[in-house]
Design a protein around this motif. Structure first.
Motif: not given
Length: 339
Positions: A73-75, A136-138, A141-143
């Motif tokens: 989580f690089n917020v 990259q997270l999407l 970790s999702v698609l």
């Protein structure tokens, strides 16, 4: 209190509230098959599931932090990152409540991560700091899990029915059902434990992230206090039950017997364990269990799957990233003039 402190408190409250909603929705995935075949009564099922979800969340403090690291989580630090998290949580929570009202199982993890990506894109659009590695997270970790996990769970559950039927070929149906109901009680507990290992760990990671961004916690691993709060929130949500979704999973997708219910739950639990502890992949409990139920139920000598209802669930899964990315972006744009 400063603006950052206020936003930190709001973000922590929303994170724990989202964990309650997560447990409320995902309790159905752990107990639906067992309740459907009367392996467990509804009251016993939610109590047992809540206990093992609590245990699974706490176990992650000692067993594995790699899944937390993999999520990355690089917020941004400070107010910019806290606004992003708040917008993501509100968007994902609203979508989760809508899907529950419709009785549709969907991934709480995918909705939250997608909403964060949308919020990050909107923040970049208005000139604020955005989340590093959002796309990259999407993708990772999702698609990718959305495409792979349901197919694997369906295929493994379908194939596992074959040796199981061969092993019980000389037994009476009554004996098979009695033994399978006992096995279902065990695998329901395992699925709830997997829920804690996956979703509980992510909740603790997000709470720690919020506290660090709000400068209320030094950088470091997730503490026992945070993990305990995450476990309590998730298990409380499980206790509330998600009966609309339980009805969908147990009765509207496929007709199945206790043996196939046990297989579906067992395969799903193993996938959740491996995803958390071995491969460090964030898997959706909802998608894994739902696909396992359809796969095991489909392997019968008669047509047992209500494909029209399965297609409706699949559409919700595909729509979740789209809706939450859009919602996270819109909500972020709406509140950006306030801070």
């Amino acid at each position: 209190m400063t603006v950052t402190s206020v936003l930190t408190v709001i973000a922590v409250i929303l994170t724990l509230a989202y964990a309650v909603l997560n447990g409320f929705r995902d309790s159905s995935t752990a107990i639906a098959a067992a309740v459907r075949t009367r392996a467990l009564t509804p009251v016993v099922a939610v109590v047992v599931a809540a206990f093992f979800a609590f245990l699974g969340t706490l176990a992650t403090s000692g067993l594995s932090t790699a899944l937390v690291d993999a999520l990355n989580f690089n917020v941004p630090d400070g107010t910019a990152g806290l606004k992003m998290v708040i917008c993501g949580l509100i968007t994902a929570g609203a979508w989760g409540i809508y899907c529950w009202w419709r009785g549709m199982p969907m991934s709480s993890t995918h909705s939250l991560l997608s909403a964060l990506v949308g919020a990050s894109g909107a923040a970049a659009f208005v000139g604020d700091e955005s989340m590093a590695g959002a796309w990259q997270l999407l993708l990772g970790s999702v698609l990718l899990p959305l495409l792979v996990a349901p197919v694997v769970a369906y295929a493994l559950s379908y194939l596992a029915v074959i040796p199981a039927m061969w092993l019980v070929r000389h037994n009476t149906s009554r004996t098979v059902n009695e033994v399978s109901r006992t096995g279902q009680a065990v695998t329901a507990c395992a699925a709830a434990l997997g829920l804690g290992l996956q979703d509980g760990q992510r909740t603790g990671a997000l709470v720690a992230l919020v506290l660090m961004n709000g400068h209320m916690m030094d950088p470091g691993p997730v503490t026992w206090v945070i993990q305990l709060a995450a476990a309590a929130a998730l298990s409380f949500g499980v206790l509330l039950g998600g009966w609309r979704i339980t009805h969908t999973l147990g009765r509207r997708l496929v007709n199945f017997d206790p043996l196939r219910g046990m297989i579906a739950q067992g395969v799903s639990a193993i996938m959740l364990f491996l995803g958390s502890l071995v491969f460090h992949l964030p898997l959706s409990t909802t998608q894994t269990v739902t696909s396992g139920i359809v796969g095991a139920g489909h392997n019968q000598s008669f047509e047992s799957v209500f494909w029209r209802n399965v297609a409706k669930v699949a559409r919700i899964w595909v729509l979740t990233p789209v809706v939450c990315i859009f919602g996270g972006a819109v909500f972020t744009l709406a509140i950006s003039p306030l801070f």
